[in-house]
Design an enzyme around this catalytic site. Structure first.
Site, PDB file in Angstrom:
ATOM      1  N   GLU A 156      -5.087  -5.625  -7.435  1.00  0.00           N
ATOM      2  CA  GLU A 156      -6.048  -4.514  -7.437  1.00  0.00           C
ATOM      3  C   GLU A 156      -5.381  -3.202  -7.841  1.00  0.00           C
ATOM      4  O   GLU A 156      -5.957  -2.409  -8.591  1.00  0.00           O
ATOM      5  CB  GLU A 156      -6.676  -4.315  -6.044  1.00  0.00           C
ATOM      6  CG  GLU A 156      -7.410  -5.515  -5.517  1.00  0.00           C
ATOM      7  CD  GLU A 156      -6.566  -6.363  -4.570  1.00  0.00           C
ATOM      8  OE1 GLU A 156      -7.106  -6.805  -3.544  1.00  0.00           O
ATOM      9  OE2 GLU A 156      -5.370  -6.588  -4.849  1.00  0.00           O
ATOM     10  N   HIS A 194       0.128  -5.170  -6.107  1.00  0.00           N
ATOM     11  CA  HIS A 194      -0.996  -6.078  -5.883  1.00  0.00           C
ATOM     12  C   HIS A 194      -1.906  -6.038  -7.114  1.00  0.00           C
ATOM     13  O   HIS A 194      -1.952  -5.034  -7.835  1.00  0.00           O
ATOM     14  CB  HIS A 194      -1.807  -5.648  -4.666  1.00  0.00           C
ATOM     15  CG  HIS A 194      -1.134  -5.920  -3.361  1.00  0.00           C
ATOM     16  ND1 HIS A 194      -1.849  -6.031  -2.199  1.00  0.00           N
ATOM     17  CD2 HIS A 194       0.166  -6.100  -3.034  1.00  0.00           C
ATOM     18  CE1 HIS A 194      -1.014  -6.261  -1.197  1.00  0.00           C
ATOM     19  NE2 HIS A 194       0.217  -6.299  -1.693  1.00  0.00           N
TER      20      HIS A 194
END
Length: 153
Positions: free
Chosen positions: A57, A55
């Protein structure tokens, strides 16, 4: 923080999301800022890497940790185009990110205010204040347009 500054950094996260989109990935992007400098950046790479943890993040947190030579991202703000999922919210807590700003809410997996608020759960030993809706329309449109094109194929 001023909304103007948050919008500036969110534009950088949107740039990251467009890099994901160019690869055919779901367009989600993130940047981590410390003292007015981007120390980590990432975008969704789940399909390319065949990795459910790839992801935006997670990639930005890893990059920031390498850049700062520390697992604690003290004094850092994470900007991300989509509300963090439970995995990313957990990583935010584990890395001690100081503040989170996101664009679009995620009604299916958002754990920073939508389904729950992991970043403000007093049972954890760290909490991170957050702001939502910064450049919401632009962040939402990235995702809506991407999935509309996908369904059109």
């Amino acid at each position: 923080m001023h909304l103007e500054e948050d919008e500036l950094w969110m534009q950088e996260a949107i740039r990251q999301a467009r890099l994901a989109e160019a690869l055919g990935e779901v367009p989600i992007g993130a940047v981590i800022v410390k003292d007015g400098v981007i120390v980590g950046a990432g975008y969704n790479l789940r399909e390319r890497d065949k990795d459910p943890t790839a992801h935006a993040e997670m990639i930005a947190i890893k990059q920031a940790s390498e850049q700062l030579h520390a697992w604690r991202l003290l004094g850092c703000t994470l900007y991300v185009t989509l509300e963090p999922c439970p995995m990313c919210a957990g990583a935010i807590l584990q890395s001690r990110v100081e503040r989170v700003v996101y664009g679009a809410s995620d009604p299916k997996a958002g754990c920073v205010g939508t389904l729950m608020d992991l970043l403000q759960d007093s049972r954890f030993n760290h909490a991170a204040p957050w702001s939502a809706g910064v450049l919401r329309e632009e962040c939402s449109a990235l995702l809506t347009d991407f999935f509309r094109r996908l369904r059109g194929r």
